[in-house]
Write a protein that holds these residues in place. Sequence first.
Motif, PDB file in Angstrom:
ATOM      1  N   ASP A  34      22.523  -5.290 -10.158  1.00 15.20           N
ATOM      2  CA  ASP A  34      22.062  -5.620  -8.814  1.00 15.20           C
ATOM      3  C   ASP A  34      23.236  -5.795  -7.848  1.00 15.20           C
ATOM      4  O   ASP A  34      24.159  -6.555  -8.131  1.00 15.20           O
ATOM      5  N   ARG A  82      23.202  -7.341  -5.212  1.00 18.65           N
ATOM      6  CA  ARG A  82      23.168  -8.679  -4.624  1.00 18.65           C
ATOM      7  C   ARG A  82      23.666  -9.738  -5.606  1.00 18.65           C
ATOM      8  O   ARG A  82      23.805 -10.905  -5.252  1.00 18.65           O
ATOM      9  N   VAL A 105      26.910  -7.780   5.102  1.00 13.45           N
ATOM     10  CA  VAL A 105      25.558  -8.176   5.528  1.00 13.45           C
ATOM     11  C   VAL A 105      25.025  -7.278   6.635  1.00 13.45           C
ATOM     12  O   VAL A 105      25.780  -6.558   7.297  1.00 13.45           O
ATOM     13  N   LYS A 106      23.702  -7.330   6.788  1.00 13.63           N
ATOM     14  CA  LYS A 106      23.058  -6.791   7.985  1.00 13.63           C
ATOM     15  C   LYS A 106      22.537  -8.013   8.724  1.00 13.63           C
ATOM     16  O   LYS A 106      21.673  -8.731   8.212  1.00 13.63           O
ATOM     17  N   GLU A 115      18.751  -5.418  13.973  1.00 21.43           N
ATOM     18  CA  GLU A 115      19.326  -5.343  12.633  1.00 21.43           C
ATOM     19  C   GLU A 115      20.654  -4.600  12.749  1.00 21.43           C
ATOM     20  O   GLU A 115      20.690  -3.434  13.125  1.00 21.43           O
ATOM     21  N   TRP A 147      25.838  -2.333   8.343  1.00 20.79           N
ATOM     22  CA  TRP A 147      26.561  -3.134   7.358  1.00 20.79           C
ATOM     23  C   TRP A 147      27.868  -3.618   7.964  1.00 20.79           C
ATOM     24  O   TRP A 147      28.700  -2.819   8.377  1.00 20.79           O
ATOM     25  N   THR A 184      21.333 -16.674   0.809  1.00 15.65           N
ATOM     26  CA  THR A 184      21.533 -16.404   2.238  1.00 15.65           C
ATOM     27  C   THR A 184      20.442 -17.039   3.073  1.00 15.65           C
ATOM     28  O   THR A 184      19.344 -17.336   2.594  1.00 15.65           O
ATOM     29  N   GLN A 221      17.723 -16.377   5.353  1.00 15.42           N
ATOM     30  CA  GLN A 221      16.962 -15.141   5.559  1.00 15.42           C
ATOM     31  C   GLN A 221      16.571 -14.899   7.016  1.00 15.42           C
ATOM     32  O   GLN A 221      16.212 -13.795   7.384  1.00 15.42           O
ATOM     33  N   VAL A 256      19.438  -9.990   7.209  1.00 14.16           N
ATOM     34  CA  VAL A 256      18.354  -9.098   6.795  1.00 14.16           C
ATOM     35  C   VAL A 256      18.585  -8.659   5.355  1.00 14.16           C
ATOM     36  O   VAL A 256      17.675  -8.664   4.530  1.00 14.16           O
ATOM     37  N   ASP A 257      19.822  -8.275   5.076  1.00 17.50           N
ATOM     38  CA  ASP A 257      20.143  -7.764   3.753  1.00 17.50           C
ATOM     39  C   ASP A 257      21.612  -8.070   3.474  1.00 17.50           C
ATOM     40  O   ASP A 257      22.399  -8.204   4.409  1.00 17.50           O
ATOM     41  N   GLN A 299      25.024  -7.461   0.410  1.00 18.27           N
ATOM     42  CA  GLN A 299      25.540  -6.793  -0.788  1.00 18.27           C
ATOM     43  C   GLN A 299      26.894  -7.358  -1.116  1.00 18.27           C
ATOM     44  O   GLN A 299      27.641  -7.753  -0.224  1.00 18.27           O
TER      45      GLN A 299
END
Lengths: 275, 193
Positions: A133, A135, A149-150, A159, A162, A240, A242, A246-247, A249
């Motif tokens: 993963d 994440r 991050v986004k 949004e 990256w 994180t 939330q 948004v996302d 890695q």
Amino acid sequence: MRLTGLIRSVAATETAKKTAQEGLKWDIFTSVIVMRPAVIAPPMIEVEQKYAESALQQEFEGSLTNSFELKTKKDEELLKRRDELERQGKELSELDGQLGITNFMKLDDWVKNADELAKKFKFDNPKAFEADDVRSLSRALDRKLVLLVKQRFGDKKYESPWILPQLKYNNEASLRETAERCIGEITSGNVEVALHGNAPVAVHTHKYQGPIKSKTGTGADGAKIFFYTASLAKKAKFTTNQDEVVDFQWVTSEEFENLVINRKYRNRVKHIFYE
Amino acid sequence: MLCSLAASSSRLCVNSLVSTSFLRPFHTTPLAQGVFMKKQKKIDPEVAKAREHRKRKKLEREIREMLKHSKKSKPIDEMTIDVISAKNINERRRPPTVLTSEQLDERAVIFKNYTRSRAHLMIADDEWIRTAFYQQKNALNELKKLDLKLYEEAVKPSRVQLPLVIHGPTLTPPAENYDAPDGEYIDTTRTWV
């Protein structure tokens, strides 16, 4: 002299700052490069491997035999003698008390124990601890990882691409405080992150293009992003926020090259990935 | 009168610096010169001799003890030989290895390659440090142009706990759910007097 002083006093009341030389107004951002240092040492490269083998061999050649090796030699002779006596059908009484626990038995035991332990704790295969993963903090254990991050920047519909997590400077006493706030903004719960130093490690200048300039509302011509580095504590849990992120890695340097589009931006922080 | 006497004495004292014979006017009573206020007991000369002898012996013993310890230096384990292993040292020698010229060449190549790789690593390290310095200097300069106050905050020394100790990376990752067995800490460091 008086003019620059005036500009400075005006600038102090706003979030967008002006440089006297260029006559442009800049938004100040602070970005935090959150790193997870390598957990295990990377495997040796071929050159190192060969050298290690060669050095060991040379050391062995120059050494004296140890007591264990001597005992092994003696055991071998005794075993040979026993076999011979058995073949001739003679009694084995002459070997009484000489052949106790041989080194072969000991070695067998040790190897068996070591194998068991290695299997139990997966020493033989460190990759078994790794997660696939992106994440997960336990991915790519032998590499340095950095958080990408986004971000929403408070806008629910927005949004970002990256990026390294960043936050706009908002009249804090120092940029380090902004960096601390940035970590607080993107994480939730108690995340142990240690910021390194008071001084930024790099800066990236980003000029606003087209409609973004009016959208920011500060009338700035662009943004100066100051980077700070921080490292995650060992065994830290990472969650994180939330609403803001948004996302996310955890990326290696190659993945960073692929995911972040802006080449100039990448080049500013490339050296952070050096392992 | 005393003054003139002192003056004349100082002149005369040039030749004999420690002479006090000119200080006649200072008188002391015979009482002050008396050594014993009480009548001394007479000790048997034999006993006194024995006492003296005992004292001398005690001192001699102490000196001997001190000399004994001062000669003994702390042993260096690396320089001493293991007596048990040294008994059969000839048994322990390995047969000399004979290498073919190809093997020697191979070893030389391996060593050369390794040296080269270390040199490259050093260059990369150097490049990395230079870049890091350059980027930080650049960032601080930019900050100085934007806001002097923030710059001054940024160049303040940070509160770092020194010495900084960083553990790892290790060869294997920490084993999950591992219960370390209980044990006692026994300090086996040797001490010398």
